[in-house]
Design a protein around this motif. Structure first.
Motif, PDB file in Angstrom:
ATOM      1  N   ALA A 162     -12.736  -3.965  -2.858  1.00 34.22           N
ATOM      2  CA  ALA A 162     -12.760  -3.411  -1.485  1.00 34.22           C
ATOM      3  C   ALA A 162     -12.557  -4.537  -0.471  1.00 34.22           C
ATOM      4  N   PHE A 163     -13.196  -5.703  -0.707  1.00 30.40           N
ATOM      5  CA  PHE A 163     -13.004  -6.848   0.191  1.00 30.40           C
ATOM      6  C   PHE A 163     -11.549  -7.308   0.163  1.00 30.40           C
ATOM      7  N   TYR A 164     -10.946  -7.233  -1.028  1.00 29.97           N
ATOM      8  CA  TYR A 164      -9.539  -7.687  -1.109  1.00 29.97           C
ATOM      9  C   TYR A 164      -8.631  -6.779  -0.286  1.00 29.97           C
ATOM     10  N   ILE A 165      -8.966  -5.498  -0.234  1.00 32.66           N
ATOM     11  CA  ILE A 165      -8.142  -4.586   0.592  1.00 32.66           C
ATOM     12  C   ILE A 165      -8.290  -4.972   2.064  1.00 32.66           C
ATOM     13  N   LEU A 166      -9.513  -5.286   2.476  1.00 34.02           N
ATOM     14  CA  LEU A 166      -9.722  -5.746   3.869  1.00 34.02           C
ATOM     15  C   LEU A 166      -8.945  -7.047   4.092  1.00 34.02           C
ATOM     16  N   ASN A 167      -8.939  -7.912   3.097  1.00 34.92           N
ATOM     17  CA  ASN A 167      -8.199  -9.182   3.188  1.00 34.92           C
ATOM     18  C   ASN A 167      -6.721  -8.920   3.405  1.00 34.92           C
ATOM     19  N   TRP A 168      -6.155  -7.934   2.683  1.00 32.35           N
ATOM     20  CA  TRP A 168      -4.724  -7.643   2.833  1.00 32.35           C
ATOM     21  C   TRP A 168      -4.427  -7.029   4.197  1.00 32.35           C
ATOM     22  N   ILE A 169      -5.333  -6.199   4.681  1.00 29.18           N
ATOM     23  CA  ILE A 169      -5.143  -5.615   6.019  1.00 29.18           C
ATOM     24  C   ILE A 169      -5.160  -6.750   7.047  1.00 29.18           C
ATOM     25  N   TYR A 170      -6.127  -7.653   6.895  1.00 27.27           N
ATOM     26  CA  TYR A 170      -6.251  -8.782   7.830  1.00 27.27           C
ATOM     27  C   TYR A 170      -4.980  -9.637   7.789  1.00 27.27           C
ATOM     28  N   ARG A 171      -4.498  -9.948   6.594  1.00 27.74           N
ATOM     29  CA  ARG A 171      -3.317 -10.817   6.467  1.00 27.74           C
ATOM     30  C   ARG A 171      -2.074 -10.088   6.980  1.00 27.74           C
ATOM     31  N   TYR A 172      -2.060  -8.773   6.802  1.00 27.02           N
ATOM     32  CA  TYR A 172      -0.895  -8.009   7.263  1.00 27.02           C
ATOM     33  C   TYR A 172      -0.755  -8.150   8.774  1.00 27.02           C
ATOM     34  N   PHE A 173      -1.900  -8.143   9.468  1.00 31.12           N
ATOM     35  CA  PHE A 173      -1.858  -8.223  10.940  1.00 31.12           C
ATOM     36  C   PHE A 173      -1.810  -9.657  11.443  1.00 31.12           C
ATOM     37  N   THR A 174      -2.129 -10.631  10.619  1.00 30.76           N
ATOM     38  CA  THR A 174      -2.162 -11.998  11.153  1.00 30.76           C
ATOM     39  C   THR A 174      -1.020 -12.850  10.626  1.00 30.76           C
ATOM     40  N   ARG A 180       2.807  -7.738   0.176  1.00 26.06           N
ATOM     41  CA  ARG A 180       2.388  -7.975  -1.219  1.00 26.06           C
ATOM     42  C   ARG A 180       2.207  -6.598  -1.854  1.00 26.06           C
ATOM     43  N   TRP A 181       3.311  -5.796  -1.880  1.00 22.35           N
ATOM     44  CA  TRP A 181       3.145  -4.379  -2.221  1.00 22.35           C
ATOM     45  C   TRP A 181       2.539  -4.190  -3.602  1.00 22.35           C
ATOM     46  N   ILE A 182       2.987  -4.955  -4.559  1.00 26.15           N
ATOM     47  CA  ILE A 182       2.478  -4.736  -5.926  1.00 26.15           C
ATOM     48  C   ILE A 182       0.972  -4.904  -5.941  1.00 26.15           C
ATOM     49  N   ALA A 183       0.488  -5.997  -5.379  1.00 30.04           N
ATOM     50  CA  ALA A 183      -0.964  -6.242  -5.411  1.00 30.04           C
ATOM     51  C   ALA A 183      -1.698  -5.210  -4.559  1.00 30.04           C
ATOM     52  N   CYS A 184      -1.112  -4.856  -3.403  1.00 28.49           N
ATOM     53  CA  CYS A 184      -1.813  -3.918  -2.502  1.00 28.49           C
ATOM     54  C   CYS A 184      -1.921  -2.530  -3.116  1.00 28.49           C
ATOM     55  N   VAL A 185      -0.802  -1.999  -3.591  1.00 27.21           N
ATOM     56  CA  VAL A 185      -0.826  -0.634  -4.144  1.00 27.21           C
ATOM     57  C   VAL A 185      -1.717  -0.591  -5.374  1.00 27.21           C
ATOM     58  N   SER A 186      -1.557  -1.595  -6.232  1.00 27.76           N
ATOM     59  CA  SER A 186      -2.362  -1.626  -7.451  1.00 27.76           C
ATOM     60  C   SER A 186      -3.840  -1.782  -7.102  1.00 27.76           C
ATOM     61  N   GLY A 187      -4.119  -2.609  -6.078  1.00 26.61           N
ATOM     62  CA  GLY A 187      -5.520  -2.799  -5.669  1.00 26.61           C
ATOM     63  C   GLY A 187      -6.121  -1.531  -5.111  1.00 26.61           C
ATOM     64  N   LEU A 188      -5.301  -0.744  -4.405  1.00 23.77           N
ATOM     65  CA  LEU A 188      -5.809   0.529  -3.858  1.00 23.77           C
ATOM     66  C   LEU A 188      -6.150   1.485  -4.996  1.00 23.77           C
ATOM     67  N   VAL A 189      -5.251   1.556  -5.984  1.00 22.37           N
ATOM     68  CA  VAL A 189      -5.519   2.435  -7.143  1.00 22.37           C
ATOM     69  C   VAL A 189      -6.808   1.988  -7.814  1.00 22.37           C
ATOM     70  N   GLN A 190      -6.935   0.646  -7.985  1.00 25.75           N
ATOM     71  CA  GLN A 190      -8.113   0.120  -8.674  1.00 25.75           C
ATOM     72  C   GLN A 190      -9.390   0.504  -7.928  1.00 25.75           C
ATOM     73  N   THR A 191      -9.368   0.310  -6.617  1.00 23.09           N
ATOM     74  CA  THR A 191     -10.597   0.599  -5.848  1.00 23.09           C
ATOM     75  C   THR A 191     -10.899   2.091  -5.876  1.00 23.09           C
ATOM     76  N   ALA A 192      -9.841   2.913  -5.870  1.00 26.12           N
ATOM     77  CA  ALA A 192     -10.051   4.380  -5.910  1.00 26.12           C
ATOM     78  C   ALA A 192     -10.782   4.778  -7.189  1.00 26.12           C
ATOM     79  N   LEU A 193     -10.485   4.059  -8.280  1.00 24.33           N
ATOM     80  CA  LEU A 193     -11.147   4.396  -9.555  1.00 24.33           C
ATOM     81  C   LEU A 193     -12.660   4.224  -9.436  1.00 24.33           C
ATOM     82  N   TYR A 194     -13.083   3.322  -8.549  1.00 24.10           N
ATOM     83  CA  TYR A 194     -14.532   3.083  -8.411  1.00 24.10           C
ATOM     84  C   TYR A 194     -15.173   4.111  -7.507  1.00 24.10           C
ATOM     85  N   ALA A 195     -14.324   4.866  -6.772  1.00 28.67           N
ATOM     86  CA  ALA A 195     -14.869   5.714  -5.696  1.00 28.67           C
ATOM     87  C   ALA A 195     -15.981   6.617  -6.212  1.00 28.67           C
TER      88      ALA A 195
END
Lengths: 215, 10
Positions: A162-174, A180-195
């Protein structure tokens, strides 16, 4: 390096320390999925191939060594340690994780950043990490009750993503060209599994009850 | 930290 990324790496480290604590303090790995630990060792080994060729920072190198070392130590412990391995619930850890390896490798050969040996393995490690927790989550649902440290272990693993997703949002805006689509999309799927795990973890914490996952 | 290299994340 932004605060979200650092927080993510630290919670990831904490999750590994909690797991090591559980295994060494209780001399038992009951409730832990060896298959998930093997998948994580494979994730780190295939992702950190650049350990010897690219130097990014001391922090980066040290963390890579810690992740590779700790994941291999946990797998070794669960397989070889004469006391710990007796508590491994082999009959509960039945997820066919070889399918996960085959499917994620096939995906990495199709969707990658650059068609080179290291980039294919890097994409493979990203996809594999997204699904590596599945055997563990299935095992927790099978065993019904989740012991305290195992619950914290999975919780911190989810928090790290979840922190890594915030990190990607932060880096996207700064950062100008941060894609980093591969890491972002895959990270979203991964975090969703924990939901759903997070949901039941929160409910058990709120009711101050033992964490129980619906079978 | 010297960021900016491609796979600079863990």
């Amino acid at each position: 390096m932004n605060i979200f990324r650092l927080a993510g790496d630290m919670t990831h480290l904490i999750s590994i320390l909690v797991l090591l604590l559980k295994i060494y303090a209780t001399k038992s790995c009951s409730g832990i999925s060896l298959k998930t630990q093997e998948l994580y060792a494979l994730v780190f080994l295939t992702r950190y191939l650049d350990l010897l060729t690219d130097f990014i920072s001391i922090y980066n190198t040290v963390m890579k060594l810690v992740f590779i070392g700790s994941s291999l130590a946990i797998v070794w412990c669960m397989r070889r340690h004469r006391v710990v391995r007796r508590s491994y619930d082999k009959e509960l850890d039945t997820f066919r994780h070889y399918f996960l390896i085959a499917a994620t490798f096939a995906l990495a050969v199709l969707v990658y950043e650059k068609f080179t040996f290291r980039e294919i393995l890097w994409a493979f490690s990203i996809y594999l990490e997204a699904v590596a927790i599945l055997p563990q989550l299935v095992m927790l649902q099978r065993s019904g009750n989740v012991d305290n440290l195992t619950g914290k272990y999975v919780f911190f693993l989810g928090a790290y993503r979840a922190f890594y997703i915030l990190n990607w949002i932060y880096r996207y805006f700064t950062e100008a060209r941060f894609t980093r689509w591969i890491a972002c999309v895959s990270g979203l799927v991964q975090t969703a599994l924990y939901a759903d795990f997070f949901y039941y973890y929160f409910i058990s914490w709120k009711n101050n009850a033992k964490l129980k996952l619906p079978a | 930290f010297s960021e900016g290299k491609y796979h600079d994340e863990l």
